[in-house]
Scaffold this motif. Sequence first.
Motif, short mmCIF file in Angstrom:
data_model
loop_
_atom_site.label_atom_id
_atom_site.label_comp_id
_atom_site.label_asym_id
_atom_site.label_seq_id
_atom_site.Cartn_x
_atom_site.Cartn_y
_atom_site.Cartn_z
N ARG A 382 15.08 11.38 4.92
CA ARG A 382 14.80 12.74 4.47
C ARG A 382 14.14 12.74 3.10
O ARG A 382 13.22 13.49 2.83
N GLN A 383 14.62 11.85 2.22
CA GLN A 383 13.99 11.70 0.91
C GLN A 383 12.53 11.30 1.06
O GLN A 383 11.65 11.83 0.38
N PHE A 384 12.31 10.34 1.93
CA PHE A 384 10.95 9.85 2.15
C PHE A 384 10.06 10.97 2.68
O PHE A 384 8.92 11.15 2.24
N ASP A 385 10.58 11.73 3.66
CA ASP A 385 9.81 12.84 4.23
C ASP A 385 9.34 13.81 3.14
O ASP A 385 8.18 14.21 3.09
N ILE A 386 10.28 14.19 2.27
CA ILE A 386 9.95 15.17 1.23
C ILE A 386 8.97 14.58 0.23
O ILE A 386 8.02 15.25 -0.20
N ARG A 387 9.19 13.34 -0.15
CA ARG A 387 8.26 12.68 -1.09
C ARG A 387 6.83 12.74 -0.56
O ARG A 387 5.89 13.10 -1.27
N GLU A 388 6.65 12.39 0.73
CA GLU A 388 5.31 12.37 1.30
C GLU A 388 4.77 13.79 1.54
O GLU A 388 3.59 14.05 1.34
N LEU A 389 5.64 14.70 1.96
CA LEU A 389 5.21 16.07 2.19
C LEU A 389 4.70 16.73 0.90
O LEU A 389 3.72 17.48 0.92
N ILE A 390 5.36 16.43 -0.21
CA ILE A 390 4.94 17.01 -1.49
C ILE A 390 3.53 16.52 -1.84
O ILE A 390 2.68 17.30 -2.30
N MET A 391 3.26 15.23 -1.61
CA MET A 391 1.92 14.72 -1.89
C MET A 391 0.90 15.25 -0.88
O MET A 391 -0.23 15.61 -1.25
N LEU A 392 1.28 15.33 0.38
CA LEU A 392 0.38 15.88 1.39
C LEU A 392 0.03 17.34 1.08
O LEU A 392 -1.11 17.77 1.20
N GLN A 393 1.05 18.11 0.66
CA GLN A 393 0.80 19.50 0.32
C GLN A 393 -0.14 19.60 -0.88
O GLN A 393 -1.05 20.43 -0.89
N LYS A 394 0.06 18.74 -1.86
CA LYS A 394 -0.77 18.80 -3.07
C LYS A 394 -2.24 18.61 -2.71
O LYS A 394 -3.10 19.37 -3.17
#
Length: 529
Positions: A382-394
């Motif tokens: 879940r941590q990994f998902d959020i880390r990558e989602l934040i960069m993808l969103q940016k």
Amino acid sequence: MSFPDRNNPYNFDEYLQWRESVDYYADDPFIQKVVKHFTGPEWQIVDREARSVSRKASFRWRKMADDIACPEKRPYMVHYDGHKHRIDRIVRPVETQIMEKEIFSEGIFSSSTSPWVKLVKMYIIYQNGEACVACPLTCTEGMVEILKKNAGTEETRQILRHCREGIDGDFAIGAQYLSEIQGGSDVPANVLEAVQEEGQWRLYGGKFFCSATHADYAMVTAKPVGSEKVALFVVPSWLPGNKEKEIRNGYTIDRIKWKMGTSELTTAELTFNGALAYQVGPLERGLANVVGVVLTYSRLTVGLSAAGFMTRATREAKKYVEFREAFGSKISQFPLVAGQLQKIDRLTKQTVAGAFKVYHQFLQLEEELRGGLAGDDSGKRRQFDIRELIMLQKIAASWDCTDVIRLAMSLFGGHGVMEDFSALPRLYRDSAVNELWEGPRNVLLMQIFRDLQRAAGWYRPGDFVANILKGSEESVIEKFQAEISQLLACSQSRADEHSMEIYQRWDNFCQDLFHQYQLNALNEVERSL
């Protein structure tokens, strides 16, 4: 029929009257639905607070933001007073200072303000563009979050109180100075020196890209002498009693950058010559804290501010095409115009919904994001998902924002690029800066690529895709899974034709992947009605 008339009576008053009277939140049913869906039990509180701040942002602060955007009101430096004392005074319009004080006095980062209230207030305020407020808000949020976990001295606890709760009604503003001339996004390449002198940390060297230079405090990265590890420090702009005397804390503001966007915001080159600094967290954890906390919140906010910019641009373009006539018809009736409007409206809504969904998942984490990728439990995934989602969103939201505003401006015809006709040209320039701020597209695309390759041993890329796209049709998930497996099978190599083709596909893949995530979020909102 049109006959000659030297006293042409045409005017824009009907459209302008609407624009001057629109309330960003109260007149936007869509954002109300998004808020209701994602904030759950808090909805009524968040809704009430959103309506309150919107009445200020939509009228008083909007007018101030428009006024300070004039070129003649750009900030400028006064390096010396009349007696040759070095003061490095940043001269800003009085409207900027009033608006800034009013916004920070909202207590957005106070312990009494819930995360959802904070998010919605920031989204509404961001509809006015940078306005020398968006960046300071983001930087202050990052400072508060890092100090909440690492304020180990009375000095750092006092700084936290000043930023979070205010002191005697004065709420401090934070900044973050990470970039150096040789590195930019390559923070590990920092060479700013941190030296212990008589039991205190002092900083020596230069920072090349320092936004919100007018702030009260700054998070600064530096390397302790003899170490290759990046440490993190908080630096007061003035020591006690010196702000009124205009004596800065051991550093000079060498010049203000001349930027194409965020022009109301001071961004400068600084030289530190013994600035007193307070250590934040373990010295060897400086880079991890920057990435895991400071940049996490900044990148989250880039997605949120993009949603705010797009919302305003689309709203004003939609109303204008309903008002404007050409060739005997409202231009909203032309198929190309209608199609373009539909496109930006959809992109805007999915960006807003996606930003709230990412934040919803972020709030569900049981602990803060960390820089490392070790581990294989579900919590780490879940941590990994959020880390990558934040960069993808940016990367996706900032890119789409520029496209949406450019297309919105085109719907105004020649008026679209007139700085005194609407705020859209200013928002467009601000959005271009957002694409580069907190990691340009290429840097984040490669970081995501490396993260997924490194994590593949304990978290298969296909599982990552399935998890973040939960709710999509199986065929859609399988298509993305097949593509990511092919792309990640390629090793990082030099810029030959094959590698360039692979990474262009990777660029497109990441944009499409996050668009699908956003569409899922939008579908959630629409189904919840």
